[in-house]
Design a protein around this motif. Structure first.
Motif, mmCIF file in Angstrom:
data_model
loop_
_atom_site.group_PDB
_atom_site.id
_atom_site.type_symbol
_atom_site.label_atom_id
_atom_site.label_comp_id
_atom_site.label_asym_id
_atom_site.label_seq_id
_atom_site.Cartn_x
_atom_site.Cartn_y
_atom_site.Cartn_z
ATOM 1 N N THR A 95 -21.602 49.813 73.991
ATOM 2 C CA THR A 95 -21.301 48.519 73.386
ATOM 3 C C THR A 95 -19.869 48.514 72.884
ATOM 4 O OG1 THR A 95 -23.583 48.449 72.601
ATOM 5 C CG2 THR A 95 -22.041 46.971 71.521
ATOM 6 N N HIS A 96 -19.178 47.410 73.098
ATOM 7 C CA HIS A 96 -17.838 47.278 72.520
ATOM 8 C C HIS A 96 -18.011 46.935 71.039
ATOM 9 C CE1 HIS A 96 -15.728 46.357 76.629
ATOM 10 N NE2 HIS A 96 -16.477 47.430 76.651
ATOM 11 N N SER A 97 -17.705 47.907 70.182
ATOM 12 C CA SER A 97 -18.015 47.702 68.767
ATOM 13 C C SER A 97 -17.150 46.608 68.144
ATOM 14 C CB SER A 97 -17.883 49.015 67.993
ATOM 15 O OG SER A 97 -16.581 49.537 68.110
ATOM 16 N N CYS A 98 -16.039 46.257 68.783
ATOM 17 C CA CYS A 98 -15.208 45.189 68.215
ATOM 18 C C CYS A 98 -15.845 43.817 68.404
ATOM 19 C CB CYS A 98 -13.815 45.208 68.824
ATOM 20 S SG CYS A 98 -13.758 44.763 70.562
ATOM 21 N N LEU A 99 -16.823 43.728 69.312
ATOM 22 C CA LEU A 99 -17.479 42.430 69.559
ATOM 23 C C LEU A 99 -18.805 42.331 68.812
ATOM 24 C CD1 LEU A 99 -17.128 41.905 73.435
ATOM 25 C CD2 LEU A 99 -15.801 40.818 71.611
ATOM 26 N N LEU A 114 -18.463 45.694 63.963
ATOM 27 C CA LEU A 114 -18.922 47.076 63.821
ATOM 28 C C LEU A 114 -17.761 48.069 63.899
ATOM 29 C CD1 LEU A 114 -21.337 49.036 63.632
ATOM 30 C CD2 LEU A 114 -21.557 48.870 66.128
ATOM 31 N N ARG A 115 -16.758 47.753 64.702
ATOM 32 C CA ARG A 115 -15.654 48.707 64.866
ATOM 33 C C ARG A 115 -14.966 49.024 63.546
ATOM 34 N NH1 ARG A 115 -10.370 49.033 64.983
ATOM 35 N NH2 ARG A 115 -9.990 46.834 64.573
ATOM 36 N N THR A 116 -14.585 47.979 62.808
ATOM 37 C CA THR A 116 -13.856 48.238 61.563
ATOM 38 C C THR A 116 -14.796 48.811 60.506
ATOM 39 O OG1 THR A 116 -14.170 45.975 60.800
ATOM 40 C CG2 THR A 116 -12.161 46.432 62.032
ATOM 41 N N VAL A 161 -13.383 56.035 66.503
ATOM 42 C CA VAL A 161 -13.592 54.757 67.184
ATOM 43 C C VAL A 161 -12.241 54.043 67.234
ATOM 44 C CG1 VAL A 161 -14.842 52.578 67.146
ATOM 45 C CG2 VAL A 161 -15.934 54.662 66.289
ATOM 46 N N LYS A 162 -11.725 53.819 68.445
ATOM 47 C CA LYS A 162 -10.349 53.333 68.591
ATOM 48 C C LYS A 162 -10.288 51.824 68.794
ATOM 49 C CE LYS A 162 -8.568 57.487 68.409
ATOM 50 N NZ LYS A 162 -9.201 58.025 67.174
ATOM 51 N N LYS A 163 -9.090 51.291 68.580
ATOM 52 C CA LYS A 163 -8.841 49.883 68.861
ATOM 53 C C LYS A 163 -7.716 49.755 69.875
ATOM 54 C CE LYS A 163 -5.649 47.391 67.167
ATOM 55 N NZ LYS A 163 -4.722 46.706 66.268
ATOM 56 N N GLY A 164 -8.030 49.197 71.029
ATOM 57 C CA GLY A 164 -6.960 48.904 71.978
ATOM 58 C C GLY A 164 -6.650 47.425 71.987
ATOM 59 N N CYS A 165 -7.656 46.612 71.670
ATOM 60 C CA CYS A 165 -7.432 45.161 71.765
ATOM 61 C C CYS A 165 -8.135 44.386 70.663
ATOM 62 C CB CYS A 165 -7.901 44.656 73.126
ATOM 63 S SG CYS A 165 -9.688 44.771 73.378
ATOM 64 N N ASP A 166 -9.266 44.897 70.197
ATOM 65 C CA ASP A 166 -10.072 44.196 69.205
ATOM 66 C C ASP A 166 -10.604 42.878 69.775
ATOM 67 O OD1 ASP A 166 -11.148 44.750 66.774
ATOM 68 O OD2 ASP A 166 -9.549 43.859 65.581
ATOM 69 N N ALA A 167 -10.696 42.787 71.081
ATOM 70 C CA ALA A 167 -11.086 41.523 71.702
ATOM 71 C C ALA A 167 -12.088 41.701 72.831
ATOM 72 C CB ALA A 167 -9.834 40.817 72.224
ATOM 73 N N GLY A 168 -12.630 42.889 72.957
ATOM 74 C CA GLY A 168 -13.653 43.102 73.975
ATOM 75 C C GLY A 168 -13.132 43.490 75.333
ATOM 76 N N ASP A 169 -11.801 43.554 75.494
ATOM 77 C CA ASP A 169 -11.241 43.701 76.840
ATOM 78 C C ASP A 169 -10.994 45.136 77.300
ATOM 79 O OD1 ASP A 169 -11.040 40.893 77.246
ATOM 80 O OD2 ASP A 169 -9.228 40.840 76.041
ATOM 81 N N CYS A 170 -10.775 46.075 76.370
ATOM 82 C CA CYS A 170 -10.242 47.377 76.799
ATOM 83 C C CYS A 170 -11.246 48.511 76.756
ATOM 84 C CB CYS A 170 -9.035 47.757 75.953
ATOM 85 S SG CYS A 170 -9.463 48.369 74.308
ATOM 86 N N GLY A 171 -12.303 48.371 75.984
ATOM 87 C CA GLY A 171 -13.340 49.399 75.946
ATOM 88 C C GLY A 171 -13.044 50.603 75.071
ATOM 89 N N ALA A 172 -11.880 50.681 74.435
ATOM 90 C CA ALA A 172 -11.541 51.861 73.638
ATOM 91 C C ALA A 172 -12.490 52.048 72.456
ATOM 92 C CB ALA A 172 -10.103 51.761 73.137
ATOM 93 N N CYS A 173 -13.119 50.964 72.034
ATOM 94 C CA CYS A 173 -13.961 50.994 70.843
ATOM 95 C C CYS A 173 -15.431 51.240 71.183
ATOM 96 C CB CYS A 173 -13.850 49.658 70.118
ATOM 97 S SG CYS A 173 -14.548 48.321 71.116
ATOM 98 N N THR A 174 -15.720 51.625 72.427
ATOM 99 C CA THR A 174 -17.117 51.717 72.856
ATOM 100 C C THR A 174 -17.895 52.750 72.036
ATOM 101 O OG1 THR A 174 -16.395 51.163 75.086
ATOM 102 C CG2 THR A 174 -18.629 52.044 74.854
HETATM 103 S S1 FES Z 1 -10.996 47.439 71.015
HETATM 104 FE FE1 FES Z 1 -10.723 46.827 73.066
HETATM 105 S S2 FES Z 1 -12.781 46.420 73.613
HETATM 106 FE FE2 FES Z 1 -12.943 46.783 71.553
#
Ligand code: FES
Ligand SMILES: Cc1cc2nc3c(=O)[nH]c(=O)nc-3n(C[C@H](O)[C@H](O)[C@H](O)COP(=O)(O)OP(=O)(O)OC[C@H]3O[C@@H](n4cnc5c(N)ncnc54)[C@H](O)[C@@H]3O)c2cc1C
Ligand code: FES
Lengths: 292, 927
Positions: free
Chosen positions: B55-59, B22-24, B34-47
């Motif tokens: 929701t973490h949109s990268c997941l 969803l993030r991309t 909608v930001k990307k800090g990790c693209d792996a669910g860990d940082c929350g920037a994409c919430t």
């Molecule tokens: S980009 Fe880090 S949790 Fe989604």
């Protein structure tokens, strides 16, 4: 992240949809699948389309009073369900607290709880798998659906090593079945990590049965510190020396960036002793401060 | 259909990839907030909110958003009509770079009451609960205190608006001018631009630690539909350069090629694929087949400089400026003042030991990325996440053999730097690809690449020996440093020389010797990192000073009072004293007094965890001091222009970049003050080589003291010109511009003293911080809230390095390439720090101020290690002080708990070899 090699996602609606084509895998919550590149993964079969009830009473007769947790039950759904247990049956207060403690033991926040599933967690077989800690302590049995039929395996036997389970890729974890006695048992929970609420390095759950076939029996389950769940079973509360001896005999300490094996082997006895003291003290409900 | 911020969006129209998240998708749909800090669910920037649930949109697989509603941070409010939570973040100043902010705001919005307050956040008893709720959101800049304030509805920035006119606000806690835009997601960061017509690049990385590339077969990649170009070492200039950038390009060795036919570390760039979509590019990158002929590799820096070791750059000549390529030594310094042997012989007390620091990474939330295109007039434009746009421009021009006038480098707001963006790491590849293809090309690194491909902080081994007389006055100081620069020498000389400089120069001692070498290994390269080498060496020297205090029987502050430099002293390391370093002001004495007074109040001591049958808590206190030059040596230049329009609007043009260090705010304040206008009337245009005058860049904490000085001077000049015409801009017929420059010399010194009170559990190795105090001498405080934030952020990052963070490499292979394995401190990990200010006025800095953005990092690790030493009775020699290491330390002496099972005891990586153990217990009396 985008899974760049994927060519399609199927949403499973019936059991027939669960036959995997080459390169396909099952999609639970996706919280691990989408968190890291998946080389070679061509397709996903989304299990959430099957509409399994997250939790339901286990069918009688053998399951009377027990609980069925669907493979697709999310951590959030399980936490919500457990929050209702003490009201319905005060004897389930300790089991409910254990669910919460295990969920909190995850590195993931409440936001990821919303998607991560119990089945997915068990299938990954990570030592820090908090739902593995939980279902191992609950003495749960996994029901696996394969293309050629079903089989049942105890969670403590299903997870055979770090990130390795006895599940074949084409088998679905349909459910984790929890016997009735597990829900009324008393539990104590301890966890340690390299940071205050970080990814678990050692989790010890103590269980003292109150009803069921073996009242008074005690099980201490070690996870996170070991490559696979290690249940230590005692006919009654062990003495500190007996427990320490059992922990000292563990031969599968885990070593990864979340803690070297010597330290894990060193702190696990400390957690185990605390768990035993709590069970012996009769307080019985693992408190919020338990996750040191 | 997916409803995004109230508008239906048809995925079929936007076009989706089967494996898309969803993030991309949201970004493809134009939701660049909608930001990307990790693209792996860990940082929350994409919430984002998915049907109201954060929701973490990268997941989130995009197919799961079908038929649902999505709310992004921009859907919550606009700069004009902020959501209550967004107002809270502005009022609290709850951000620095602001890259994490969207994720915090959205998460908080789902939890907050109508006033924007997260329940419990304003209740000190529930701090732990709030930290638990936000364990899925990482912030690298703030240290979390200001975020906690935002969640609790506490206000920190000065109210703006009328009434402030005529008071530009030096000394006021002015909020960041970009605040309302940041909290509502409309401040564009580097890659927050529409992607229509843009091609995407993905990088292929080496799987070998040291190898010659025999062949690269690109045919499978090129066969993938949508692939436009594959670049290998055959396609790029062979020019040697350094990724490290400085005012003088000769500071760093020319040892790097854009793409080389020899790889020297696992993760090195090998090839780059350009395709129509990022998914295709990333997929194609996995289809590039590289055949390697492995070469012998060396991972230990001591082994690397031993005769017979494999040479990394043995083929390079003097033009590369490598000190001794035949010994893998890229830089060295050996020198002595006085007579150290005599000083040691005369000493009553001697102490010493060998200390080690781990590899740590910057972990800026915004990964490196750049987009390049060619303007109609032929100018090559590169928009990149950099601290040094002008230095990137000059080196790009050199690599591409272009006139610098035809290259424009622009930095938008940068999502965190910490030194990691004082390097040329992605710009060259996008530039060459866009020139080749004639279309815009973008490269956005993945979080894993940030860990495996980019420079980290230099790990060091530092041996210190101190001698002192009976009163604890130093008679000798010997420091031996071995710095592991990894596969390339970017910043190796600078970090080594600077690291040994203020750390050693802080102490007055007639006999000093420093031997330092920076050595190549086949590890991931090291580079510039907040503190620029000082932190590593200060860790060792301040630990040794602590040991000296114990030997002599002095307090930690008293041993320093007796030995630190004071005005009138020279700054001496191992040769002639510095010529352009002066005491613009001196507040170290105040800093020492301030921490003494703070520790004396006993805060936190009562909070010692209660002993239990198994836990075994002991208490300790520790102090460490640090000095830093306010500006890097050998030139740092900035030209600023300040323009007044007839309507009273003021525009500042300055080349330095804003990455959360707060220079945008400070420049606004300085200009507003000089011109007597309200800060709201001041607009800043920064970090664009086409519009601003030259600026060396935002490194060495220079944004305020060099660029700021230029701004202040230009504004003062403009003021004088206005005064000449009566002072009122309305009489002007056209805008008036004044220009000024600043050259960064002479330079002043700033001071930081940190103190901790800790409890240590000997049974698990847990270190609990009960009190944390940092006293800083930044001279005049231009913006108290911002300065406090800089200190807190530096302390938090340093606590990370001191307790938690470590890049774990085994034979050059990294096993901590994600945030879930690399422990960037989360909210729960960072205790509050009391920040105390010394009261001085710097004669050199703008408005009497000194710089303060790298410095707070430096004294933290030794202060913590000294506190752990105090608690345990055993001295730590290695950071991070991870629980396993502390647990082992507790075992070495006190015999708490069970002895180690024999199978686990010897040879663990955390254990020191036997000979160094001896060396680390050589506090010996000579009386
Ligand atoms: S980009 Fe880090 S949790 Fe989604
Ligand atoms: C921020 C963050 C923190 C995390 N912290 C932890 C942690 O502390 N401990 C931990 O163990 N994990 C952690 N994880 C990893 C992961 O999220 C969890 O393990 C989660 O429980 C996996 O469940 P899922 O439903 O999301 O699995 P998915 O990602 O959907 O699948 C995981 C694997 O299991 C398979 N699978 C899923 N469901 C089934 C099923 N019913 N039957 C058969 N196969 C199935 C999939 O094919 C895949 O191989 C974390 C992840 C993130 C993003
Ligand atoms: S402000 Fe949080 S990461 Fe920069």
């Amino acid at each position: 992240m985008d899974l760049v090699e994927l060519t399609g996602v199927r949403v499973a609606r019936t059991r027939d949809d669960l036959r995997l084509a080459p390169g396909e895998a099952f999609l639970g919550g996706g919280s691990w699948l989408y968190s890291t590149p998946q080389p070679g993964l061509r397709g996903l079969v989304d299990l959430t389309g099957l509409g399994w009830a997250p939790t339901e009473p286990l069918a009688a007769p053998e399951g009377d009073g027990g609980l069925r947790i669907a493979g697709t039950c999310t951590v959030a759904q399980l936490v919500a369900a457990a929050a209702g247990w003490p009201g319905a049956d005060p004897r389930r207060t300790s089991a409910a607290a254990l669910v919460r403690d295990c969920a909190e033991a995850f590195l993931m926040s409440f936001k990821v709880w919303e998607v991560a599933t119990v089945g997915g967690n068990v299938c990954l077989g990570l030592p820090a798998g908090a739902m593995i800690s939980l279902t191992s302590a609950l003495g749960a049995t996994a029901e696996l659906w394969g293309p050629d039929g079903e089989r049942r395996v105890a969670v403590t036997d299903l997870v055979v090593d770090a990130e390795r389970t006895d599940r074949r890729t084409d088998e679905v974890v349909r459910a984790l079945d929890v016997p009735a006695a597990a829900l009324t048992a008393r539990y104590a929970f301890r966890k340690v990590a390299l940071s205050p609420i970080g990814r678990s390095s050692a989790v010890v759950v103590g269980r003292l049965d109150v009803d069921g076939p073996t009242p008074g029996a005690c099980t201490v389950v070690v996870t996170a510190a070991t490559r696979r769940p290690v249940p230590l079973r005692f006919p009654a509360l062990p003495t500190p020396v007996e427990l320490a001896a059992a922990v000292a005999a563990i031969d599968c300490w885990y070593d990864d960036p979340h803690g070297p094996a010597d330290w894990r082997a060193g702190v696990t006895p400390v957690l185990a002793a605390e768990v035993l003291a709590e069970l012996a003290g009769g307080a019985g409900v693992s408190g919020p401060g338990a996750a040191a | 259909m997916i409803e995004v911020n109230g508008t239906p969006v048809d995925p079929a129209e936007i076009g989706t990839h089967p494996g898309q998240c969803l993030r991309t998708f949201l970004r493809d749909a134009g939701r660049l907030d909608v930001k990307k800090g990790c693209d792996a669910g860990d940082c929350g920037a994409c919430t984002v909110l998915l049907d109201g649930t954060p929701t973490h949109s990268c997941l989130t697989p995009v197919h799961r958003a079908e038929g649902r509603t999505v709310t992004t941070v921009a859907g919550l409010g606009t700069p004009e009509h902020l959501h209550p939570v967004q107002r809270g973040f502005v009022a609290a100043g709850g951000f620095q770079c602001g890259f994490c902010t969207a994720g915090y705001v959205v998460t908080a919005a789902a939890l907050a009451d109508a006033d924007g307050v997260v329940p419990g956040a304003d209740d000190p008893a529930r701090e732990a609960d709030v930290a638990r709720l936000f364990k899925g959101n990482l912030c690298r800049c703030t240290g979390y205190r200001s975020i906690r304030d935002a969640l609790a509805g506490r206000s920190n920035v000065a109210p703006d608006g009328p009434g402030c006119a005529g008071h530009g606000g030096v000394g006021r806690s002015l909020g960041a001018p970009a605040g309302p835009r940041i909290v509502s997601g409309c401040e564009p960061f580097t890659l927050d631009l529409p992607t229509t017509g843009v091609l995407h690049m993905s990088v292929v990385q080496s799987t070998e630690a040291h190898a010659r590339i025999v062949s690269i077969d690109t045919s499978r990649a090129e066969a993938l539909p949508g692939v436009r170009l594959v670049l290998t070492h055959h396609d790029v200039p062979g020019t040697l350069f350094s990724t490290g950038r400085h005012q003088s390009r000769l500071d760093d060795p020319d040892d790097t090629r854009m793409l080389d036919d020899v790889v020297r570390y696992v993760g090195q760039r090998v090839a780059a694929v350009v395709a129509d979509s990022p998914q295709t590019a990333a997929h194609a990158a996995t289809l590039v087949d590289v055949v390697y002929a492995p070469l012998p590799a060396v991972f230990d820096p001591e082994a690397a400089r031993t005769p017979g070791a494999p040479l990394l750059h043995g083929d390079k000549g003097p033009e590369s400026r490598i000190s001794e390529p035949a010994r893998n030594v890229v830089a060295q310094s050996h020198g002595e003042v006085g007579d150290v042997d005599a000083g040691l012989a005369a000493a009553v007390h001697t102490v010493g030991g060998t200390w080690r620091t781990a590899r740590v990474t910057h972990a800026q939330l915004e990964t490196h990325g750049a987009r390049a295109w060619v303007d109609p007039d032929g100018t090559l434009v590169v928009r990149t996440s950099t601290q040094v746009p002008f230095l990137i421009r000059d080196e790009l021009a050199r690599l591409l053999e272009r006139d610098p006038a035809t290259v424009r480098v622009v930095a938008a707001r940068v999502g965190g730097g910490f030194g990691g963006k004082q390097e040329l790491l992605v710009e060259d590849l996008v530039a060459i690809a866009t020139l080749r293809l004639g279309a815009p090309v973008q490269l956005e690194l993945t979080r894993a690449q940030q860990f495996t491909m980019l420079p980290c902080r230099h790990p060091m081994r530092v041996r210190v020996r101190l001698g002192a007389d009976a009163d604890g006055v130093l008679t000798a100081m010997a420091v031996d440093v071995l710095s592991d620069t990894g596969a390339y020498g970017n910043h190796a000389p600078g970090v080594m020389f600077h690291g040994c400089h203020e750390s050693v120069a802080l102490y007055r001692c007639a006999n000093k010797r420093v031997d330092a070498e920076a050595v190549y290994t086949n590890n991931v390269p090291s580079g510039a990192f907040r503190g620029y080498g000082l932190g590593q060496i200060i860790f060792a020297i301040e630990s040794a000073m602590d040991e000296l205090a114990r030997e002599v029987g002095l307090s930690a502050t008293e041993v320093r009072r007796r030995n630190v430099v004071v005005p009138g002293d020279e700054f001496v390391v191992n040769g002639a004293p510095d010529t352009d370093l002066v005491f613009g002001s001196y507040g170290l004495d105040q800093c020492l007094d301030l921490v003494d007074a703070a520790l004396a109040d006993g805060r936190g001591a009562a909070a010692v965890p209660a002993p239990s049958a198994t836990s075994d808590w002991v208490l300790g206190e520790g102090v460490a001091a640090a000095m830093i030059a306010t500006i890097p040596p050998r030139g740092h230049h900035s030209e600023a222009a300040v323009t007044m329009a007839p309507d009273g609007q003021v525009t500042i043009d300055v080349g330095t970049a804003e990455f959360g260090n707060g220079t945008a705010t400070v420049h606004t304040q300085l200009a507003a003050d000089a011109l007597g206008v309200a800060p709201e009337r001041v607009r800043l245009r920064a970090s664009d080589t086409a519009t601003a005058g030259y600026d060396t860049g935002a490194y060495g904490s220079t944004g305020s003291v060099v660029a700021g000085a230029a701004v202040a001077r230009a504004a003062a000049d403009l003021r004088a010109r206005l005064d000449a015409v009566g002072g009122d801009p309305s009489v002007l017929e056209s805008p008036v511009t004044a220009r000024a420059s600043s050259d960064g010399s002479p330079r002043s010194v700033a001071f930081n003293v940190h103190a901790f009170r800790v409890a240590v559990d000997r049974s698990t190795g847990e270190v609990r911080i009960l009190d944390s105090v940092q006293a800083v001498d930044a001279a005049v405080v231009l913006n108290p809230e911002q300065l406090r934030g800089q200190v807190e952020g530096g302390v938090a990052q340093a606590i990370g390095g001191a307790l938690y963070e470590e890049l774990v490499l085994t034979d050059g292979v990294l096993s901590t390439a994600a945030f879930r394995d690399y422990r960037v401190p989360q909210m729960a990990d960072v205790p509050p720090t009391r920040v105390l200010f010394a009261d001085t006025y710097d004669t050199l800095g703008p408005a009497g101020a000194k710089s303060m953005s790298e410095a707070p990092y430096n004294p933290v690790a030794p202060a913590l290690a000294n506190a752990v030493r105090d608690a345990l009775g055993v001295r730590p020699h290695e950071i991070p002080l991870s629980r396993d290491r502390v647990w082992r330390l507790a075992r070495t002496d006190t015999g708490v708990g069970q002895p180690l099972p024999p199978a686990l005891a010897p040879g663990h990586p955390g254990e020191l070899p036997v000979d160094e153990k001896d060396e680390n217990h050589d506090a010996d009396d000579h009386d």
